[in-house]
Structure formats: C-alpha cells, structure tokens
Design an enzyme around this catalytic site. Sequence first.
Site, PDB file in Angstrom:
ATOM      1  N   CYS A 274      11.178  12.504  -5.707  1.00  0.00           N
ATOM      2  CA  CYS A 274      11.107  13.413  -6.865  1.00  0.00           C
ATOM      3  C   CYS A 274       9.668  13.865  -7.123  1.00  0.00           C
ATOM      4  O   CYS A 274       9.351  15.043  -7.067  1.00  0.00           O
ATOM      5  CB  CYS A 274      11.593  12.713  -8.126  1.00  0.00           C
TER       6      CYS A 274
HETATM    7  N1  SAJ Z   1       2.775   5.935  -8.705  1.00  0.00           N
HETATM    8  C1  SAJ Z   1       1.408   5.746  -8.827  1.00  0.00           C
HETATM    9  N2  SAJ Z   1       0.893   5.483 -10.057  1.00  0.00           N
HETATM   10  C2  SAJ Z   1       1.692   5.402 -11.178  1.00  0.00           C
HETATM   11  C3  SAJ Z   1       3.080   5.606 -11.026  1.00  0.00           C
HETATM   12  C4  SAJ Z   1       3.602   5.859  -9.794  1.00  0.00           C
HETATM   13  O1  SAJ Z   1       0.667   5.818  -7.851  1.00  0.00           O
HETATM   14  O2  SAJ Z   1       1.169   5.158 -12.257  1.00  0.00           O
HETATM   15  C5  SAJ Z   1       3.326   6.258  -7.403  1.00  0.00           C
HETATM   16  C6  SAJ Z   1       4.337   5.261  -6.895  1.00  0.00           C
HETATM   17  O3  SAJ Z   1       3.720   4.248  -6.167  1.00  0.00           O
HETATM   18  C7  SAJ Z   1       5.220   6.140  -6.008  1.00  0.00           C
HETATM   19  C8  SAJ Z   1       5.181   7.498  -6.681  1.00  0.00           C
HETATM   20  O4  SAJ Z   1       4.028   7.487  -7.529  1.00  0.00           O
HETATM   21  O5  SAJ Z   1       4.675   6.236  -4.718  1.00  0.00           O
HETATM   22  C9  SAJ Z   1       6.409   7.801  -7.525  1.00  0.00           C
HETATM   23  O6  SAJ Z   1       6.608   6.679  -8.334  1.00  0.00           O
HETATM   24  P1  SAJ Z   1       7.545   6.737  -9.664  1.00  0.00           P
HETATM   25  O7  SAJ Z   1       7.271   5.515 -10.463  1.00  0.00           O
HETATM   26  O8  SAJ Z   1       7.408   8.036 -10.326  1.00  0.00           O
HETATM   27  O9  SAJ Z   1       8.988   6.513  -9.075  1.00  0.00           O
HETATM   28  P2  SAJ Z   1      10.058   7.558  -8.613  1.00  0.00           P
HETATM   29  O10 SAJ Z   1       9.579   8.470  -7.559  1.00  0.00           O
HETATM   30  O11 SAJ Z   1      11.265   6.757  -8.330  1.00  0.00           O
HETATM   31  O12 SAJ Z   1      10.274   8.451  -9.912  1.00  0.00           O
HETATM   32  C10 SAJ Z   1      11.453   8.338 -10.633  1.00  0.00           C
HETATM   33  C11 SAJ Z   1      11.564   9.625 -11.394  1.00  0.00           C
HETATM   34  N3  SAJ Z   1      12.888   9.719 -11.922  1.00  0.00           N
HETATM   35  C12 SAJ Z   1      13.538  10.906 -11.840  1.00  0.00           C
HETATM   36  O13 SAJ Z   1      13.050  11.903 -11.359  1.00  0.00           O
HETATM   37  C13 SAJ Z   1      14.909  10.929 -12.380  1.00  0.00           C
HETATM   38  C14 SAJ Z   1      10.537   9.676 -12.498  1.00  0.00           C
HETATM   39  O14 SAJ Z   1      10.809  10.815 -13.352  1.00  0.00           O
HETATM   40  C15 SAJ Z   1      10.574   8.430 -13.331  1.00  0.00           C
HETATM   41  O15 SAJ Z   1       9.570   8.521 -14.342  1.00  0.00           O
HETATM   42  C16 SAJ Z   1      10.259   7.256 -12.416  1.00  0.00           C
HETATM   43  O16 SAJ Z   1      11.353   7.192 -11.467  1.00  0.00           O
HETATM   44  C17 SAJ Z   1      10.198   5.944 -13.199  1.00  0.00           C
HETATM   45  O17 SAJ Z   1       9.769   5.994 -14.370  1.00  0.00           O
HETATM   46  O18 SAJ Z   1      10.512   4.923 -12.593  1.00  0.00           O
END
Ligand code: SAJ
Length: 437
Positions: A274
């Site tokens: 996403c």
């Molecule tokens: N990441 C960072 N720093 C952060 C947060 C994430 O480097 O502070 C990285 C993670 O390691 C990863 C990427 O970003 O590689 C994405 O991480 P994510 O926590 O956003 O996880 P996702 O990709 O599963 O995002 C989903 C999304 N959900 C939907 O689109 C429905 C996002 O909107 C949510 O906020 C996120 O999950 C969540 O909160 O877990």
Amino acid sequence: MVKDELIQDIQKKRANIAVIGLGYVGLPLAVTFANAGFNVTGIDPVEEKVDMINRAESYISDITNAQLRKHIDSGRIRATTDYSVLQEIDAVSICVPTPLRKTGDPDMSFIASASEDLAPYLHRSMVIVLESSTYPGTTREFVLPKLLEHSKLKVGEDFFLAFSPERVDPGRKDFTTYNTPKVLGGITPACTEVAKAWYEQALETVVTVSTTEVAEMAKLLENTFRMINISMVNELAQMCDRLDIDVWEVIDAAATKPFGFMKFTPGPGLGGHCIPIDPLYLSWKMKTLNYTARFIELASEINTNMPRYVVTRIQDALNRYKKPLNGSKILVLGVAYKPNINDMRESPALDIIHLLAEKGALVSYHDPYVPELNYENIHMSSEKDLWASVESADLVAIITNHSKYDYNMIGEKAQLIFDARNAMKDAPKTNLKVIKL
Ligand code: SAJ
C-alpha cells in the site's frame, strides 16, 4: 422504484452478494458479508484459490479454516471462476490488485478485467462497489464506461455504483474488516444510499461522502500521509548521522509531546503493498493534469534511496575495522517488509541484498518467516543455523526486527552489527559494535 426494492432485498438479506478478487481484502470481506447473513459468491480467476475456498482451506492468514468451514458447510459461501453467476447477483464488491507497472505508472489491468468481465452481466437492480486503492476519478471515468459498454442502463436509477476504500491491515487483530470504519461515496446520491444500505448490514460503521472521488482521495490521503512522514524521518536519520546525533533518541523525545505529533521511525526503505504504491497513483493522476505532486515525488525518492544509504552505512561500519565490503560476509537479519509477517512485497531487504552482492559482499540472510527468496536475480535460502551465521559474519545487518529474535544474544555473538531498526535499543550503550541507522 428500483432503488427501494433493492434496498429492501438487501435489508431482508434476500440480496445475493458477490466479491470479485479473493485476496487479503476480498476473502475477509466475503466472510464478513456471510457473517451478516448474506449468501456470498466469491469470484476469482485463479482456479487453485477457488478450489481451496470450496474445501474451506484459507490461504489468507486473517481468515481461519474454521471461519470458512462454517460458511462452506452451510452453503452461505461458495467460490467460482465463472463470472456468469453475476446475472443472479444483486450486489458486487470488486477487490482486485492495483499494483504499479515497472515504469512506475498505475497498472489498471486488474480493475479493467473485472469491469469488462462484469459488464455483460450488468442488470437492473444491481449495486457495485469498487474497493481497490486507485487514483481519484477511476470509478467514474474508468469503471463506469466499461460497465456500460454493452448496456443502456442508467447509473443511479437502474443500477448503482460506488467506491469504498479497503482498510485491511493484514495480521492486525484489534481492527478487522467488521470494525474498521468504512468510507463510501457513490456516483450519485442514490448510489451512495444503496451502497450504504448494503455495507451497513455487515460493517460496524459506514461513513458516507458525497462522491466516489472524495472516497478515492481519502484513501490516498491516508497512505500518502504515512509515506511522506516515513520519508521525513528517513531524511532526519541522514541529517542526524551527519550531526552525530542519535535519531532514535530524538524521535523518542519528540514523541513525549502528547499532542500535535505522531511518531514515525526511520527504516531501511518502504515496503508493502500500500504505502509505497498508493501515493504514486495520485502523483500519476496529477501529472495527467500537468501538476507535479512534489511532496510525493520527493518522499518516494528519499524512501527509494534508503537501501543504498543503508549499504553505504554498512560499508562505513566495516571500514572502521579495516574491512572492505568486497569479500566481507554480511548476514541480513529479517527480510520481510515489516516485522512478524512473511510478506515480501516491495521489501527493501531485496534491494539491500542486491546492492551488497553487487559490491562483492558475501551475503546470506536469516528470516524465520521467509524460508526462501526467489526474486529476479536473488535465489537464496534462510540460514539454517542462526547463531553460527551470526558468529561467522563480519557484519550482521538487522533489516527487519522480528520480535522472535533474541537481540541480547545477537549482541553477544555478533562481531559487528548495523541496526536499521533500533532493535538493539536495550543493548548496553557502550556496545561499540552496534552501529545504528
Ligand atoms: N515503516 C517505517 N517507519 C514507520 C512505519 C512504517 O519505515 O514509522 C515502514 C515499514 O517497515 C514498511 C512500510 O513502512 O516497510 C509500510 O509499513 P506500514 O506500517 O505502513 O504497514 P503496511 O504497509 O501494512 O500499511 C498498512 C496500511 N493499511 C492500509 O492501507 C489499509 C496503512 O494504512 C496502515 O497505517 C498500516 O498498515 C498500519 O498502521 O499497520
């Protein structure tokens, strides 16, 4: 009146439901509609998935076999590859992938196929909701014309079309398809009304907005917000390195502010299906309107460059001990795109492994969730003996901080650690062999 009859059928659970696309969004949605008492037909082009569902074997971790078994045995859920079932269907959710092409442009082929395959079966008294994350205007400009290719039906009178962005976070237990508030906007007010009447039968909270474009844009704001903030702390990490300031301590200190701040942490890059992708649908759309979405483009550039930045920092760490990267044994610890899952989509670990190997490092990896890596030019297996690999590596690079690792033991056994996730935060501060992003 078509609208009122359809709403009544929906409210009495007489309406037949279909979900097109049985992935991490579609399968949980199908089960959620079945839990609400609807008969649901899942449609997916992949025969193997269809067969597994009909055998009550779930391939989506958020849905257990037992949850599926209940609805397969009762006949409430069935799956098929055959779109012609849609002639008997009253309400359809489209949950297909919206990836990027190699060029970085949106790959609309899945939405196109779903719309084109549905169109011949479009009939009076039908409601269709698109859930796939996409650029503003998709539902009205891209899907609607394809649905009407062979039909004179009027949207908002004979059939109804809306957009409702998926908000599934795979593996999350506190927020599920049922209890995550659902934004929804129709092509016309009547479309919004019918789609809302349907979704509120199965979901705890439905938030209606005035158009499909507002709903499409709301989703992109959610994930663009996240992507830009992550890129901002990734740049902060690079600034702090030059200032010789611990960025992790800075962020923890800022996070003590109880209002007006939201904590994000730097990392080795941006993975997942996403966050790195959805914002580029928006910047692509804006380019067609001769507008440059500068924040998105800059954020994407910073995040995309993080793997290269990590490799440079690894090279510098080895250099301190007079070890060239070329020929050094590097163990990459954790390759999934985020902790405690096995999902490799867009994982920065792949770029890091590729770059390290390109510079002559002898790269191995360990990840308890990812036994094999088979991507373009990377074909590797997870190290069998974790501690032997940790001890024999010239440098251990912690790329994904799975909870099940024993970081104290890693701190004891490793010769040198590059920590891209502050996973060693509880290790003694004097531990000179831990170098942090
Ligand atoms: N990441 C960072 N720093 C952060 C947060 C994430 O480097 O502070 C990285 C993670 O390691 C990863 C990427 O970003 O590689 C994405 O991480 P994510 O926590 O956003 O996880 P996702 O990709 O599963 O995002 C989903 C999304 N959900 C939907 O689109 C429905 C996002 O909107 C949510 O906020 C996120 O999950 C969540 O909160 O877990």
